[in-house]
Design a protein around this motif. Structure first.
Motif, mmCIF file in Angstrom:
data_model
loop_
_atom_site.group_PDB
_atom_site.id
_atom_site.type_symbol
_atom_site.label_atom_id
_atom_site.label_comp_id
_atom_site.label_asym_id
_atom_site.label_seq_id
_atom_site.Cartn_x
_atom_site.Cartn_y
_atom_site.Cartn_z
ATOM 1 N N GLU A 1 -4.842 30.052 0.230
ATOM 2 C CA GLU A 1 -4.453 29.017 -0.720
ATOM 3 C C GLU A 1 -5.693 28.669 -1.534
ATOM 4 O O GLU A 1 -6.741 28.323 -0.963
ATOM 5 C CB GLU A 1 -3.949 27.787 0.027
ATOM 6 N N GLU B 1 9.979 28.282 0.119
ATOM 7 C CA GLU B 1 10.074 27.478 -1.102
ATOM 8 C C GLU B 1 10.237 28.354 -2.343
ATOM 9 O O GLU B 1 11.019 28.057 -3.234
ATOM 10 C CB GLU B 1 8.827 26.607 -1.251
ATOM 11 N N GLU C 1 5.131 30.126 6.086
ATOM 12 C CA GLU C 1 6.588 30.266 6.087
ATOM 13 C C GLU C 1 7.235 29.251 5.151
ATOM 14 O O GLU C 1 8.187 29.569 4.441
ATOM 15 C CB GLU C 1 7.145 30.131 7.506
ATOM 16 N N ASP C 2 6.713 28.033 5.127
ATOM 17 C CA ASP C 2 7.235 27.004 4.218
ATOM 18 C C ASP C 2 7.051 27.422 2.761
ATOM 19 O O ASP C 2 7.954 27.261 1.938
ATOM 20 C CB ASP C 2 6.546 25.661 4.459
ATOM 21 N N VAL C 3 5.875 27.962 2.440
ATOM 22 C CA VAL C 3 5.587 28.398 1.061
ATOM 23 C C VAL C 3 6.495 29.555 0.663
ATOM 24 O O VAL C 3 7.092 29.549 -0.423
ATOM 25 C CB VAL C 3 4.100 28.807 0.912
ATOM 26 N N TYR D 1 -1.576 31.161 -4.487
ATOM 27 C CA TYR D 1 -1.636 31.852 -3.209
ATOM 28 C C TYR D 1 -1.939 33.315 -3.450
ATOM 29 O O TYR D 1 -1.445 33.920 -4.398
ATOM 30 C CB TYR D 1 -0.305 31.701 -2.457
ATOM 31 N N LEU E 1 -4.132 30.083 5.144
ATOM 32 C CA LEU E 1 -2.934 29.362 5.566
ATOM 33 C C LEU E 1 -2.546 29.745 6.986
ATOM 34 O O LEU E 1 -2.613 30.920 7.363
ATOM 35 C CB LEU E 1 -1.761 29.684 4.645
ATOM 36 N N ASP E 2 -2.106 28.750 7.760
ATOM 37 C CA ASP E 2 -1.563 29.063 9.080
ATOM 38 C C ASP E 2 -0.127 29.557 8.892
ATOM 39 O O ASP E 2 0.475 29.386 7.838
ATOM 40 C CB ASP E 2 -1.625 27.852 10.015
ATOM 41 N N ALA F 1 2.818 28.623 10.035
ATOM 42 C CA ALA F 1 3.881 27.640 9.778
ATOM 43 C C ALA F 1 3.883 27.221 8.309
ATOM 44 O O ALA F 1 4.932 27.170 7.665
ATOM 45 C CB ALA F 1 3.698 26.422 10.673
ATOM 46 N N THR F 2 2.706 26.943 7.766
ATOM 47 C CA THR F 2 2.599 26.567 6.354
ATOM 48 C C THR F 2 2.986 27.720 5.464
ATOM 49 O O THR F 2 3.669 27.535 4.446
ATOM 50 C CB THR F 2 1.163 26.102 6.029
ATOM 51 N N THR G 1 -2.443 24.888 -7.462
ATOM 52 C CA THR G 1 -2.524 25.654 -6.221
ATOM 53 C C THR G 1 -1.881 27.017 -6.428
ATOM 54 O O THR G 1 -0.766 27.113 -6.939
ATOM 55 C CB THR G 1 -1.794 24.912 -5.085
#
Length: 75
Positions: A56, A27, A22-24, A70, A16-17, A19-20, A68
Protein backbone atom coordinates in the motif's frame (compact mmCIF):
# COMPACT_ATOMS: atom_id res chain seq x y z
CA UNK A 1 25.06 4.59 1.17
CA UNK A 2 21.78 6.51 1.08
CA UNK A 3 18.59 4.82 2.28
CA UNK A 4 16.09 5.92 -0.39
CA UNK A 5 13.10 4.68 1.59
CA UNK A 6 13.80 7.31 4.27
CA UNK A 7 13.87 10.26 1.84
CA UNK A 8 11.13 12.85 2.46
CA UNK A 9 9.93 12.68 -1.17
CA UNK A 10 9.35 8.91 -1.12
CA UNK A 11 5.74 8.10 -0.13
CA UNK A 12 4.98 5.64 2.65
CA UNK A 13 5.14 1.98 1.55
CA UNK A 14 3.44 -0.63 3.75
CA UNK A 15 3.06 -4.39 3.30
CA UNK A 16 -0.62 -5.35 3.59
CA UNK A 17 -1.64 -8.23 5.82
CA UNK A 18 -3.87 -10.92 4.27
CA UNK A 19 -7.10 -9.77 5.98
CA UNK A 20 -6.71 -6.18 4.75
CA UNK A 21 -5.69 -7.41 1.32
CA UNK A 22 -8.86 -9.50 1.01
CA UNK A 23 -10.95 -6.44 1.90
CA UNK A 24 -9.20 -4.36 -0.79
CA UNK A 25 -9.56 -7.06 -3.45
CA UNK A 26 -13.26 -7.51 -2.60
CA UNK A 27 -13.87 -3.76 -2.67
CA UNK A 28 -12.45 -3.44 -6.19
CA UNK A 29 -13.65 -6.91 -7.33
CA UNK A 30 -10.21 -7.88 -8.64
CA UNK A 31 -7.59 -10.59 -8.18
CA UNK A 32 -4.14 -9.97 -6.74
CA UNK A 33 -2.59 -10.40 -10.20
CA UNK A 34 -4.77 -7.59 -11.60
CA UNK A 35 -2.90 -5.02 -9.52
CA UNK A 36 -0.10 -2.91 -11.03
CA UNK A 37 3.34 -4.38 -10.38
CA UNK A 38 6.44 -3.19 -8.52
CA UNK A 39 9.80 -4.97 -8.69
CA UNK A 40 11.31 -6.47 -5.55
CA UNK A 41 14.49 -4.52 -6.30
CA UNK A 42 12.72 -1.15 -5.99
CA UNK A 43 14.70 0.70 -3.31
CA UNK A 44 11.57 2.25 -1.77
CA UNK A 45 10.11 -1.14 -0.76
CA UNK A 46 10.21 -2.12 2.91
CA UNK A 47 12.83 -4.73 3.80
CA UNK A 48 10.14 -7.24 4.80
CA UNK A 49 8.42 -7.15 1.37
CA UNK A 50 8.59 -10.46 -0.51
CA UNK A 51 7.54 -11.50 -3.99
CA UNK A 52 3.75 -11.94 -3.99
CA UNK A 53 3.11 -9.35 -1.26
CA UNK A 54 0.88 -6.37 -1.91
CA UNK A 55 2.20 -2.93 -0.99
CA UNK A 56 0.00 0.00 0.00
CA UNK A 57 1.53 3.31 -1.08
CA UNK A 58 0.13 6.46 0.52
CA UNK A 59 1.02 9.69 -1.27
CA UNK A 60 0.19 13.33 -0.66
CA UNK A 61 -2.31 14.63 -3.16
CA UNK A 62 -3.19 18.10 -4.44
CA UNK A 63 -6.90 17.30 -4.83
CA UNK A 64 -7.36 15.13 -1.73
CA UNK A 65 -5.33 14.92 1.45
CA UNK A 66 -3.85 11.56 0.49
CA UNK A 67 -4.01 9.10 -2.37
CA UNK A 68 -3.66 5.36 -1.77
CA UNK A 69 -2.50 2.92 -4.45
CA UNK A 70 -1.66 -0.78 -4.34
CA UNK A 71 1.15 -2.68 -6.06
CA UNK A 72 1.96 -6.39 -6.34
CA UNK A 73 5.62 -7.21 -5.66
CA UNK A 74 7.21 -9.23 -8.48
CA UNK A 75 10.71 -10.62 -9.10
Amino acid sequence: MVDVSQHNLVPEHTVLDEATLEDVLDEYDIDRTDLPKIKRTDPALPDDADVGDVIEITRDSRTTDTATVYRLVIE
